[in-house]
Design a protein around this motif. Structure first.
Motif, PDB file in Angstrom:
ATOM      1  N   UNK A 649       0.862  -1.182   0.000  1.00 39.68           N
ATOM      2  CA  UNK A 649       0.000   0.000   0.000  1.00 39.68           C
ATOM      3  C   UNK A 649       0.898   1.232   0.000  1.00 39.68           C
ATOM      4  N   UNK A 650       0.686   2.126  -0.960  1.00 39.45           N
ATOM      5  CA  UNK A 650       1.480   3.354  -1.075  1.00 39.45           C
ATOM      6  C   UNK A 650       0.564   4.571  -1.001  1.00 39.45           C
ATOM      7  N   UNK A 651       0.915   5.521  -0.151  1.00 43.08           N
ATOM      8  CA  UNK A 651       0.172   6.772  -0.007  1.00 43.08           C
ATOM      9  C   UNK A 651       1.154   7.932  -0.162  1.00 43.08           C
ATOM     10  N   UNK A 652       0.795   8.938  -0.956  1.00 38.58           N
ATOM     11  CA  UNK A 652       1.695  10.076  -1.128  1.00 38.58           C
ATOM     12  C   UNK A 652       0.938  11.275  -1.671  1.00 38.58           C
ATOM     13  N   UNK A 653       1.475  12.468  -1.389  1.00 38.27           N
ATOM     14  CA  UNK A 653       0.899  13.692  -1.928  1.00 38.27           C
ATOM     15  C   UNK A 653       0.784  14.784  -0.899  1.00 38.27           C
ATOM     16  N   UNK A 654      -0.076  15.747  -1.194  1.00 35.52           N
ATOM     17  CA  UNK A 654      -0.360  16.865  -0.290  1.00 35.52           C
ATOM     18  C   UNK A 654      -1.859  16.898  -0.024  1.00 35.52           C
ATOM     19  N   UNK A 655      -2.223  16.824   1.243  1.00 36.28           N
ATOM     20  CA  UNK A 655      -3.644  16.858   1.590  1.00 36.28           C
ATOM     21  C   UNK A 655      -4.119  18.296   1.703  1.00 36.28           C
ATOM     22  N   UNK A 656      -3.363  19.131   2.422  1.00 33.34           N
ATOM     23  CA  UNK A 656      -3.692  20.543   2.570  1.00 33.34           C
ATOM     24  C   UNK A 656      -2.419  21.365   2.477  1.00 33.34           C
ATOM     25  N   UNK A 657      -2.511  22.504   1.789  1.00 38.49           N
ATOM     26  CA  UNK A 657      -1.430  23.485   1.769  1.00 38.49           C
ATOM     27  C   UNK A 657      -0.055  22.893   1.554  1.00 38.49           C
ATOM     28  N   UNK A 658       0.836  23.213   2.497  1.00 40.68           N
ATOM     29  CA  UNK A 658       2.227  22.799   2.405  1.00 40.68           C
ATOM     30  C   UNK A 658       2.525  21.535   3.204  1.00 40.68           C
ATOM     31  N   UNK A 659       1.492  20.795   3.562  1.00 38.74           N
ATOM     32  CA  UNK A 659       1.678  19.555   4.316  1.00 38.74           C
ATOM     33  C   UNK A 659       1.886  18.407   3.345  1.00 38.74           C
ATOM     34  N   UNK A 660       3.135  17.952   3.199  1.00 33.40           N
ATOM     35  CA  UNK A 660       3.445  16.820   2.331  1.00 33.40           C
ATOM     36  C   UNK A 660       3.396  15.525   3.137  1.00 33.40           C
ATOM     37  N   UNK A 661       2.970  14.466   2.489  1.00 38.06           N
ATOM     38  CA  UNK A 661       2.711  13.209   3.189  1.00 38.06           C
ATOM     39  C   UNK A 661       3.196  12.044   2.339  1.00 38.06           C
ATOM     40  N   UNK A 662       3.875  11.105   2.989  1.00 40.52           N
ATOM     41  CA  UNK A 662       4.338   9.888   2.314  1.00 40.52           C
ATOM     42  C   UNK A 662       4.240   8.747   3.304  1.00 40.52           C
ATOM     43  N   UNK A 663       3.604   7.661   2.917  1.00 44.35           N
ATOM     44  CA  UNK A 663       3.456   6.530   3.832  1.00 44.35           C
ATOM     45  C   UNK A 663       3.235   5.254   3.030  1.00 44.35           C
ATOM     46  N   UNK A 664       3.450   4.111   3.692  1.00 42.97           N
ATOM     47  CA  UNK A 664       3.216   2.831   3.034  1.00 42.97           C
ATOM     48  C   UNK A 664       3.324   1.668   3.994  1.00 42.97           C
ATOM     49  N   UNK A 665       2.773   0.560   3.555  1.00 35.19           N
ATOM     50  CA  UNK A 665       2.873  -0.692   4.323  1.00 35.19           C
ATOM     51  C   UNK A 665       2.983  -1.837   3.326  1.00 35.19           C
ATOM     52  N   UNK A 666       3.790  -2.845   3.682  1.00 34.52           N
ATOM     53  CA  UNK A 666       3.933  -4.002   2.800  1.00 34.52           C
ATOM     54  C   UNK A 666       3.991  -5.290   3.619  1.00 34.52           C
ATOM     55  N   UNK A 667       3.517  -6.352   2.991  1.00 36.21           N
ATOM     56  CA  UNK A 667       3.618  -7.697   3.571  1.00 36.21           C
ATOM     57  C   UNK A 667       4.148  -8.630   2.496  1.00 36.21           C
ATOM     58  N   UNK A 668       5.113  -9.472   2.863  1.00 36.95           N
ATOM     59  CA  UNK A 668       5.671 -10.439   1.926  1.00 36.95           C
ATOM     60  C   UNK A 668       5.966 -11.751   2.649  1.00 36.95           C
ATOM     61  N   UNK A 669       5.626 -12.855   2.017  1.00 36.68           N
ATOM     62  CA  UNK A 669       5.894 -14.173   2.581  1.00 36.68           C
ATOM     63  C   UNK A 669       6.610 -14.995   1.524  1.00 36.68           C
ATOM     64  N   UNK A 670       7.887 -15.277   1.749  1.00 37.38           N
ATOM     65  CA  UNK A 670       8.697 -16.058   0.819  1.00 37.38           C
ATOM     66  C   UNK A 670       9.083 -17.361   1.498  1.00 37.38           C
ATOM     67  N   UNK A 671       8.776 -18.500   0.865  1.00 35.50           N
ATOM     68  CA  UNK A 671       9.039 -19.805   1.478  1.00 35.50           C
ATOM     69  C   UNK A 671       9.380 -20.820   0.390  1.00 35.50           C
TER      70      UNK A 671
END
Length: 800
Positions: A649-671
């Motif tokens: 999951x990737x989140x990025x951008x500007x919600x209001x004015x000069x407030x920049x935002x970047x976030x993410x979450x990942x899950x991986x299962x390798x077997x």
């Protein structure tokens, strides 16, 4: 009971229908208007211009033809404004008797490349340069992360890992002895050929310098069609700062904990009306929270940009890196377990151990604009890499702390040439649009390795009690025995077409043919001067790599996609009997959703994937006798089929004015999903060591642009790494009472930044790992490196 008012429901229904009819009639009488227009620069369409409709404050962006639109407007007076960096604001008052309003900005032709349009477009709306054909994010059936210059500057990144920790789904590691950085995406190591600079492959054997970075692009999943033999997890493209046709620059000083000292100089400007330059240079000297560990670095990167007429641009770039550091193998293990009684500062190497690297890189990029929206791009690069290394190795102490220190002496050289030619363009056949990429690439590298005589055990120390033994401090003499040269050649051709069947349905299809040959090794005996040829090293492999993606866009802010890609991974090195390894076949499936929100200021993207590797390799644990520990990473072994699946999951951008935002979450299962049942084979279903199932990141920055606090900046970042395993995977037939896997708990670090800018001067400070979290980064198979404790870093800059 009988209804006293039997016709009441009918009367109410008739009144409702009448009112609805009147409303519809009135609505039809309210005439709706539309305004459109074209924004031009020097008579040519300007894409991505931000157009504002006042007083409603509606925002529109021009498309590739410079066209903007405002719909469903009622009668009234309006103002349309367009702002482009490098030009004065243009505003026009209109009434709705006008429906076409055009703008034309005039610039000095030599400064056009410096004009940046004021825009809040998301990653989904912009072309992805690492994709080679400038396909926009919404049209690409693949997950992409871009860390821009704003984040790089705000976080005061000092090395590539500082940038990559902002990319969810990419976990951090470290190379042997901490001499470089390594990254893992979707369970796969991003090794040789998966690290690019301006689209050209560079060595991943040394820490890249970050002071020249403009942005970093991460194309997740398969990139085999575009780049050939690269990791199935991702490719990382470092986009560097380019020359400018106006004079300017920045001088800064970065300093912080553990005697960190790093001045940076960045100067650019015109040499003539057609020629511009840029030079970025830095020197870094730093100790470490680890005892007796230090770094010394010199870096310089000059570049030239030459305009040949209006349609051809030539970019020449070079850099030189001198990087010396102390090899660091972390805190090691005690009886095969992570020690809890050894503090993170403890280092067990010799005082003379060294890792010295000299690396020179050059490249040329030629862009030629052809007729009818077609373009030709040529990239050629050369890299010379020289590494001189001498150190003690693996810290695998007994339960009582006793450790016999062994030595490794290595001296390697590499000459690497690569080139690629790409033809891109758009055409329309009937109602179907095509965005085409045709390309070819080739590279060759010759690696020279010096082989030294084996050394006896250097000495014995105790990692729990430094006074138990007297440690040696002298540097022993090692005899050079052989010089081995190993040439490798690769070639590929590829074709890709983004087919727009309608505005909503698109197909991305492509095919690549790859060929690789590992030539005969040449071995020289230093003592006798005699040379011999190792014909067993000769091998060639080829394969076709198809790619197919489907894209459905129900509206301009939403994109659903699915894709399939097949690739083959050439396994370099040999097995324990010095036979070449066969390639691994990899199939990858991906589904996803890309969505823009808040008037296209913010993006939220979701991806789910599955990767099946027919035969995964890793460094062999033992040599052919099954007892002697293997210290040579070129000697590999097959483990069996692995399957890696997960989501991001990737989140990025500007919600209001000069407030920049970047976030993410990942899950991986390798077997392991298909392995032999023979003795010493991996355990079916067991999770692959070094895989990081959970990662997450979040960053917020706010800059005040007005008022008495204008120039003030605050930011906070958080990075999470989940539970994972170090050590070695268990094997069939081993003792059932003892696991070879080393479990590691998850951890979260928090950073806080604050800064202030006044005219040309700025200061930015950061406290990292505020909570002083103690945890580890997985270091190969046998050890772990502690993460840095709480640290302070500040940068003072002057722009001119």
């Amino acid at each position: 009971m009988k209804n006293k008012y039997p016709n009441l429901q009918i009367i109410v229904l008739l009144i409702f229908l009448l009112a609805t009819s009147i409303q519809n009639v009135l609505a039809q009488d309210i005439k709706k208007f539309k305004i459109s227009g074209i924004v031009m620069e020097n008579g040519k369409p300007l894409e991505d211009a931000m157009v504002i409709l006042k007083p409603k404050q509606k925002v529109a962006y021009t498309n590739e033809n410079g066209v903007y639109n405002f719909n469903n407007l009622v009668a009234g007076n309006y103002i349309i404004s367009v702002k482009v960096t490098g030009a004065n604001l243009q505003e026009k008052e209109i009434n709705l008797n006008q429906n076409v309003i055009n703008f034309d900005f005039k610039f000095d032709a030599q400064k056009l490349n410096e004009v940046k349009v004021v825009s809040n477009k998301t990653i989904n709306q912009n072309p992805i340069s690492v994709g080679k054909s400038s396909i926009k994010g919404f049209d690409l059936p693949q997950s992409v992360s871009i860390i821009n210059n704003e984040i790089i500057e705000n976080q005061q990144v000092n090395k590539l890992s500082d940038v990559i920790q902002n990319v969810n789904g990419v976990a951090l590691g470290t190379a042997r002895g901490g001499t470089g950085e390594s990254f893992y995406s979707r369970g796969y190591s991003l090794g040789r050929n998966s690290l690019l600079k301006n689209g050209s492959a560079v060595s991943s054997s040394v820490m890249p310098e970050a002071s020249t970075l403009e942005s970093v692009e991460v194309l997740k999943g398969s990139a085999a069609l575009l780049y050939g033999n690269v990791s199935s997890g991702a490719v990382v493209n470092m986009v560097t700062k380019k020359p400018k046709y106006e004079f300017g620059g920045e001088v800064s000083l970065r300093t912080g904990s553990y005697d960190t000292y790093k001045p940076i100089v960045d100067v650019y400007g015109p040499i003539s009306k057609d020629l511009a330059f840029r030079v970025v240079s830095t020197y870094e000297n730093a100790a470490s929270f680890r005892n007796n560990v230090k770094t010394d670095k010199i870096y310089v990167s000059p570049s030239l940009n030459y305009k040949i007429g209006e349609k051809t641009n030539v970019l020449l770039q070079a850099d030189y890196l001198k990087y010396d550091n102390t090899p660091d193998f972390g805190i090691g293990t005690l009886d095969g377990k992570i020690p809890t009684t050894i503090n993170r500062e403890s280092s067990f190497n010799t005082p003379w151990a060294f890792n010295k690297v000299n690396q020179t890189t050059t490249s040329i990029i030629v862009d030629r604009e052809l007729q009818n929206n077609w373009n030709l791009n040529f990239i050629a690069g050369y890299q010379n890499y020289d590494r001189n290394y001498f150190s003690t190795e693996r810290i695998q102490a007994a339960a009582n702390g006793d450790l016999s220190r062994n030595l490794t002496r290595a001296n390697s050289f590499e000459n690497y040439f690569n080139g690629q030619l790409n033809l891109t363009g758009k055409l329309k056949v009937g109602k179907i649009e095509h965005q085409i990429l045709l390309g070819t690439d080739a590279d060759s590298y010759k690696t020279t390795n010096n082989g030294y005589a084996s050394l006896p055990t250097y000495d014995k120390i105790n990692t729990l009690d430094a006074n138990k033994f007297t440690a040696r401090t002298d540097e022993p003499t090692v005899n050079l025995l052989t010089i081995t040269q190993s040439p490798t050649y690769r070639f590929g051709v590829y074709a890709q077409d983004l087919i727009s069947l309608t505005e909503k349905f698109k197909v991305l299809a492509g095919l690549r043919y790859s060929y690789q040959m590992i030539d005969n090794q040449s071995i020289k005996d230093v003592k006798t001067g005699a040379s011999s040829i190792n014909t067993l090293s000769n091998r060639s492999d080829d394969a076709f790599s198809p790619r197919l993606g489907l894209v459905y866009q129900p509206n301009k802010t939403t994109s659903f996609f699915g894709s399939y890609a097949n690739s083959f991974e050439v396994n370099t090195g040999t097995d324990v009997t010095f036979n070449n390894l066969a390639p691994s076949i990899i199939n990858q499936f991906e589904l996803g959703l890309k969505k823009d929100l808040f008037q296209s200021k913010f993006s939220a993207n979701f991806t789910i994937y599955k990767i099946i590797n027919s035969n995964t390799t890793q460094q062999a644990e033992f040599l052919a006798d099954g007892k002697t520990i293997n210290n040579d990473n070129k000697i590999q072994e097959f483990l069996g089929e692995t399957t890696s699946d997960g989501f991001e999951i990737d989140l990025s951008g500007r919600i209001v004015g000069q407030l920049s935002f970047l976030a993410g979450y990942s899950y991986n299962f390798m077997r392991f999903t298909d392995v032999s049942t023979a003795k010493n084979s991996p355990i079916l279903g067991e999770e692959f060591v070094r895989n990081v199932p959970h990662t997450a990141n979040g960053t917020l920055f706010y800059t005040f642009k007005d008022g008495k606090v204008k120039g003030l900046k605050f930011g906070a970042s958080s990075f999470y790494t989940g539970n994972r395993f170090a050590g070695w995977n268990n094997k069939v037939g081993q003792s059932q009472t003892e696991s070879r896997i080393l479990p590691l708990d998850g951890f979260t670090t928090f950073d806080f930044s604050a800064g202030y800018s006044f005219k040309k001067i700025s200061i930015l400070a950061k406290i990292s790992n505020i909570t002083d979290e103690l945890n580890y980064v997985v270091h190969e198979n046998y050890s772990v490196n502690p993460i840095a404790p709480r640290q302070f870093l500040t940068t003072i800059s002057y722009k001119f």
